[in-house]
Design a protein around this motif. Structure first.
Motif, PDB file in Angstrom:
ATOM      1  N   ILE A  77       0.686  -1.168   0.029  1.00  0.00           N
ATOM      2  CA  ILE A  77      -0.112   0.051  -0.024  1.00  0.00           C
ATOM      3  C   ILE A  77       0.920   1.154   0.033  1.00  0.00           C
TER       4      ILE A  77
ATOM      5  N   ARG B  86       2.170   1.841  -3.391  1.00  0.00           N
ATOM      6  CA  ARG B  86       1.455   2.173  -4.426  1.00  0.00           C
ATOM      7  C   ARG B  86       1.050   3.751  -4.075  1.00  0.00           C
ATOM      8  N   LEU B  87       0.933   4.149  -2.997  1.00  0.00           N
ATOM      9  CA  LEU B  87       0.878   5.639  -2.726  1.00  0.00           C
ATOM     10  C   LEU B  87       2.012   6.614  -3.322  1.00  0.00           C
TER      11      LEU B  87
ATOM     12  N   PRO C  30       0.459  -2.767 -10.939  1.00  0.00           N
ATOM     13  CA  PRO C  30      -0.684  -1.950 -10.084  1.00  0.00           C
ATOM     14  C   PRO C  30      -0.808  -0.714 -10.832  1.00  0.00           C
ATOM     15  N   THR C  31       0.452   0.065 -11.203  1.00  0.00           N
ATOM     16  CA  THR C  31       0.519   1.268 -11.856  1.00  0.00           C
ATOM     17  C   THR C  31      -0.084   1.288 -13.063  1.00  0.00           C
TER      18      THR C  31
ATOM     19  N   ASP D  50      -3.906   0.697 -12.797  1.00  0.00           N
ATOM     20  CA  ASP D  50      -4.685   2.008 -12.559  1.00  0.00           C
ATOM     21  C   ASP D  50      -4.799   2.927 -13.550  1.00  0.00           C
TER      22      ASP D  50
ATOM     23  N   ASP E 293      -7.629   0.740 -15.810  1.00  0.00           N
ATOM     24  CA  ASP E 293      -9.063   0.279 -15.275  1.00  0.00           C
ATOM     25  C   ASP E 293     -10.330   1.451 -15.524  1.00  0.00           C
TER      26      ASP E 293
ATOM     27  N   ARG F 192     -11.926  -3.252 -16.266  1.00  0.00           N
ATOM     28  CA  ARG F 192     -10.946  -3.872 -15.201  1.00  0.00           C
ATOM     29  C   ARG F 192     -10.210  -5.039 -15.644  1.00  0.00           C
TER      30      ARG F 192
ATOM     31  N   VAL G  59      -4.017  -5.080  -6.626  1.00  0.00           N
ATOM     32  CA  VAL G  59      -4.010  -3.937  -7.428  1.00  0.00           C
ATOM     33  C   VAL G  59      -5.318  -3.210  -6.614  1.00  0.00           C
ATOM     34  N   THR G  60      -5.716  -1.898  -7.186  1.00  0.00           N
ATOM     35  CA  THR G  60      -6.571  -1.278  -6.446  1.00  0.00           C
ATOM     36  C   THR G  60      -8.050  -2.131  -6.670  1.00  0.00           C
ATOM     37  N   GLY G  61      -8.570  -2.381  -5.521  1.00  0.00           N
ATOM     38  CA  GLY G  61      -9.930  -3.229  -5.439  1.00  0.00           C
ATOM     39  C   GLY G  61     -10.158  -4.547  -5.941  1.00  0.00           C
TER      40      GLY G  61
END
Length: 186
Positions: free
Chosen positions: A10, A13-14, A49-50, A53, A56, A61, A81-83
């Motif tokens: 996390i 990712r931020l 993940p990048t 993001d 999506d 998705r 990844v996000t969600g």
């Protein structure tokens, strides 16, 4: 069932920066490639993940990613990844080593040229533009080979220009004959 994501992921990712991505124009005729992706590293846990993001929201998705293991030292089976979680697969012989395939249940398939992270900005820009040509017929490895040839030609031209400015042009056949005849006179 709930999934637990480790705090280090996390935090990473931020702090991540946007994906370097170029896609063919929406509604254009399909080609062999749908665009290009220029990751910042060869770490799929950090790069996927990048990428998802960025895609999506505009494409749908991403559920699965496939790569060729040639350029990826570690291939995780799942990437948070996000969600949701993206499943990662690999194909050594069946998939172009310079391509990533992204799958979405709702939209379908996206084939992207993967530009190596160590590529310079000018070369990456050329590759990104070439990969987004509508009805493009060049493969990912074909584009990379063309870029390598172009880079080699540019390097050769630079060496020749350096030779010319360092006095290499003065050393011609006529200059060599002049030195030879002056040595004979002695």
């Amino acid at each position: 069932m709930t999934a637990t994501i480790e705090p280090t992921i996390i935090q990473e990712r931020l702090l991540s920066v946007p994906a370097r991505l170029s896609l063919a124009p929406t509604g254009s005729a399909p080609g062999l490639l749908d665009g290009a992706w220029w990751p910042r590293s060869r770490d799929l846990l950090r790069e996927i993940p990048t990428l998802t993001d960025a895609l999506d929201s505009c494409w749908g998705r991403i559920t699965h990613v496939t790569v060729n293991p040639t350029h990826w030292p570690v291939i995780p089976r799942k990437v948070p990844v996000t969600g949701h979680t993206v499943r990662v697969g690999w194909f050594a012989a069946e998939q172009d080593p310079n391509k990533v395939i992204l799958l979405s249940y709702t939209v379908g398939r996206l084939d992207l040229l993967v530009i190596p992270p160590e590529t310079g900005p000018a070369a990456a820009a050329r590759l990104m533009a070439a990969a987004t040509v509508p009805r493009g017929v060049r493969t990912a490895s074909g584009l990379m080979a063309e870029e390598a040839i172009s880079r080699d030609a540019t390097d050769a031209q630079s060496r020749e220009e350096e030779w010319e400015t360092d006095g290499g042009a003065a050393w011609t056949a006529g200059a060599a004959i002049g030195i030879f005849t002056s040595a004979l006179r002695r």
